[in-house]
Scaffold this active site. Structure first.
Site, PDB file in Angstrom:
ATOM      1  N   GLU A 258       2.902   8.324   8.700  1.00 34.24           N
ATOM      2  CA  GLU A 258       2.763   7.463   9.865  1.00 34.24           C
ATOM      3  C   GLU A 258       4.119   7.006  10.371  1.00 34.24           C
ATOM      4  O   GLU A 258       5.121   7.032   9.651  1.00 34.24           O
ATOM      5  CB  GLU A 258       1.885   6.246   9.535  1.00 34.24           C
ATOM      6  CG  GLU A 258       2.432   5.323   8.469  1.00 34.24           C
ATOM      7  CD  GLU A 258       1.440   4.247   8.056  1.00 34.24           C
ATOM      8  OE1 GLU A 258       0.225   4.512   8.073  1.00 34.24           O
ATOM      9  OE2 GLU A 258       1.886   3.138   7.703  1.00 34.24           O
TER      10      GLU A 258
ATOM     11  N   HIS B 252       4.708   0.149   1.010  1.00 35.85           N
ATOM     12  CA  HIS B 252       5.101  -0.624   2.185  1.00 35.85           C
ATOM     13  C   HIS B 252       4.073  -1.705   2.495  1.00 35.85           C
ATOM     14  O   HIS B 252       2.936  -1.669   2.012  1.00 35.85           O
ATOM     15  CB  HIS B 252       5.281   0.283   3.409  1.00 35.85           C
ATOM     16  CG  HIS B 252       4.038   1.005   3.827  1.00 35.85           C
ATOM     17  ND1 HIS B 252       3.576   2.131   3.175  1.00 35.85           N
ATOM     18  CD2 HIS B 252       3.142   0.769   4.822  1.00 35.85           C
ATOM     19  CE1 HIS B 252       2.483   2.569   3.760  1.00 35.85           C
ATOM     20  NE2 HIS B 252       2.180   1.748   4.756  1.00 35.85           N
TER      21      HIS B 252
ATOM     22  N   HIS C  75       0.170   5.814   0.795  1.00 37.05           N
ATOM     23  CA  HIS C  75      -0.735   6.861   1.252  1.00 37.05           C
ATOM     24  C   HIS C  75      -0.482   8.129   0.447  1.00 37.05           C
ATOM     25  O   HIS C  75       0.657   8.426   0.088  1.00 37.05           O
ATOM     26  CB  HIS C  75      -0.530   7.142   2.738  1.00 37.05           C
ATOM     27  CG  HIS C  75      -0.624   5.926   3.598  1.00 37.05           C
ATOM     28  ND1 HIS C  75      -1.734   5.116   3.618  1.00 37.05           N
ATOM     29  CD2 HIS C  75       0.266   5.352   4.453  1.00 37.05           C
ATOM     30  CE1 HIS C  75      -1.543   4.105   4.454  1.00 37.05           C
ATOM     31  NE2 HIS C  75      -0.334   4.226   4.968  1.00 37.05           N
TER      32      HIS C  75
ATOM     33  N   ARG D 125      -4.171   0.379  -2.290  1.00 36.80           N
ATOM     34  CA  ARG D 125      -3.597  -0.969  -2.242  1.00 36.80           C
ATOM     35  C   ARG D 125      -3.405  -1.520  -3.649  1.00 36.80           C
ATOM     36  O   ARG D 125      -4.165  -1.188  -4.569  1.00 36.80           O
ATOM     37  CB  ARG D 125      -4.510  -1.901  -1.457  1.00 36.80           C
ATOM     38  CG  ARG D 125      -4.864  -1.413  -0.056  1.00 36.80           C
ATOM     39  CD  ARG D 125      -5.894  -2.305   0.612  1.00 36.80           C
ATOM     40  NE  ARG D 125      -6.268  -1.804   1.929  1.00 36.80           N
ATOM     41  CZ  ARG D 125      -7.244  -0.919   2.135  1.00 36.80           C
ATOM     42  NH1 ARG D 125      -7.938  -0.445   1.099  1.00 36.80           N
ATOM     43  NH2 ARG D 125      -7.515  -0.505   3.354  1.00 36.80           N
TER      44      ARG D 125
ATOM     45  N   GLN E 207       0.825  -1.212   0.000  1.00 33.70           N
ATOM     46  CA  GLN E 207       0.000   0.000   0.000  1.00 33.70           C
ATOM     47  C   GLN E 207       0.852   1.252   0.000  1.00 33.70           C
ATOM     48  O   GLN E 207       2.053   1.220   0.299  1.00 33.70           O
ATOM     49  CB  GLN E 207      -0.906   0.006   1.232  1.00 33.70           C
ATOM     50  CG  GLN E 207      -0.150  -0.033   2.550  1.00 33.70           C
ATOM     51  CD  GLN E 207      -1.070  -0.173   3.751  1.00 33.70           C
ATOM     52  OE1 GLN E 207      -1.365   0.806   4.424  1.00 33.70           O
ATOM     53  NE2 GLN E 207      -1.516  -1.400   4.024  1.00 33.70           N
TER      54      GLN E 207
END
Length: 426
Positions: free
Chosen positions: A133, A258, A98, A277, A96
């Site tokens: 994140e 990642h 972001h 994804r 995936q």
């Protein structure tokens, strides 16, 4: 200050035992993947101030100045900008990425215009926020993250000994770095008939035979067992493998491909649920949109080491974002109470031993897996013998007892606050 009632997400990749063991409770027998601590509307935490449980997102929206403080409201609006999680990974997550802020805002607006419901399974952008994140390992934690250098990718493909992979290895060596990675990664999203099965079998055999990439191939063999016949294996082969020891961290910015493989950790992120994804999942796959977001730059991924503040003893995990600031506090019973007062909201989470967080009005005992929330400016002290993670924002600053902040009933008298829409005054 409030004790948080939290939600545990039962995603299929979650461990059936790790969170239960941490909290000292009996396992449910079902996967327990993520404990969410925060105000994300998909699974907000709850507090009870004497009138029954209230979702934290409703609480912060109803009185943003009192809960969040003027600096956060001015910067992020009337919402808690961070989300804290406990992750218990037992099998590989999806490959995936972001989006960044601009990509998230554009994608969210586009899908709204198309009339796609926010909870639709095929929805890609569920909010208009980016999602940087950080994961901090509580146990040994394994992950795939960031693209390998083209030459390294080519060497790994050669090590599998699959003739049909040779054109891809040649492509990786012939083109400039970014162009090579983009070309092969894109091709791997839709591998030709029979290639995936051949690669999966080669991975299993090579993992058992030793050699230069044996350790990496053992992890990829686990991927094939968890996700047989999933083309995500092909893109996973192009990602670096990273192993974090307890206390080490990994920061992932926008566009970094990642997939987490195994382990227990504390994760903090900007409060968003935007995930694109391309494999290793039964959830919605949007390969075309993912290719617009992935950064095809080979960057070695290194563990982030905590920086100890010699004055306070707090271990800080540096991250280049304003939405969150994560730290670890290792408490000893002989220590004096640790002050926590800042001009921003904060959540403290115990992950080992025991801790007591106290305000002038109350104290809360925290065991592993229990957390407390405090609004901006509330005077807190932490004591005990254990490990506590603390998240606030990158804008937070320590307060002196003479400084005034908004109270839960409104803005303190005598302080002028500018730049905040009247509707957010709470």
């Amino acid at each position: 200050m409030d004790l948080l009632t939290t939600t545990i997400q039962p995603y299929t990749w979650g461990s059936t035992t790790a969170l239960a063991e941490l909290m000292g409770v009996a396992p449910t027998g079902e996967p327990q993947a993520e404990m969410w601590l925060g105000a994300h509307p998909a699974a907000p935490s709850y507090v009870d101030r004497g009138q029954g449980p209230v979702a934290l997102d409703r609480l912060t929206a109803a009185g943003p100045l009192a809960e969040l403080g003027p600096a956060l409201v001015s910067r992020f609006g009337p919402r808690l900008p961070f989300l804290l999680k406990l992750l218990a990974v037992d099998s590989p997550l999806s490959v995936q990425v972001h989006p960044d802020r601009a990509q998230a805002a554009a994608g969210f607006a586009r899908e709204n215009a198309e009339g796609i419901p926010l909870d639709a399974p095929h929805r890609t952008y569920r909010d208009d926020q980016h999602k940087p994140e950080m994961i901090v390992a509580l146990t040994r934690f394994r992950a795939l993250c960031g693209l390998r250098a083209p030459e390294q990718c080519a060497d790994l493909l050669d090590a599998l000994g699959v003739d049909r992979l040779k054109p891809y290895a040649e492509e990786l060596r012939a083109r400039p770095g970014e162009a090579a990675l983009r070309k092969v990664f894109t091709a791997f999203l839709t591998p030709p008939d029979g290639l995936l099965a051949a690669v999966a079998e080669a991975v299993r055999l090579a993992a058992a035979s030793g050699g230069r990439y044996a350790a990496d191939l053992v992890a990829y063999a686990a991927v094939t067992r968890s996700h047989p016949d999933d083309p995500g294996l092909m893109s996973a082969l192009m990602l670096n493998q990273v192993t974090l020891e307890p206390g080490q961290a990994l920061f992932l910015g926008a566009g970094v491909a990642h997939a987490y493989l195994s382990g227990l950790g504390v994760e903090v992120m900007a409060s968003s649920d935007n995930v694109l994804r391309c494999g290793l999942t039964s959830k919605h796959v949007d390969a075309a949109e993912l290719l617009k977001v992935v950064r095809f730059t080979a960057v070695p991924m290194r563990a982030v080491e905590a920086r100890r503040d010699e004055t306070t003893g707090e271990h800080m995990y540096p991250a280049p974002v304003d939405e969150f600031r994560l730290s670890r506090i290792d408490l000893a019973r002989s220590d004096r109470p640790y002050p926590l007062t800042v001009d921003a909201p904060q959540i403290v989470l115990c992950t080992g031993g025991s801790a007591t967080v106290a305000s002038p009005e109350r104290s809360i005992a925290l065991g592993p897996g229990r957390a407390a929330y405090a609004p901006a400016g509330e005077a807190l002290r932490l004591s005990g013998e254990g490990t506590v993670f603390r998240v606030t924002t990158g804008l937070a600053r320590k307060l002196t007892t003479r400084e005034q902040l908004p109270t839960r009933r409104g803005v303190s008298a005598g302080r002028r606050i500018t730049g905040i829409p009247p509707a957010w005054a709470g």
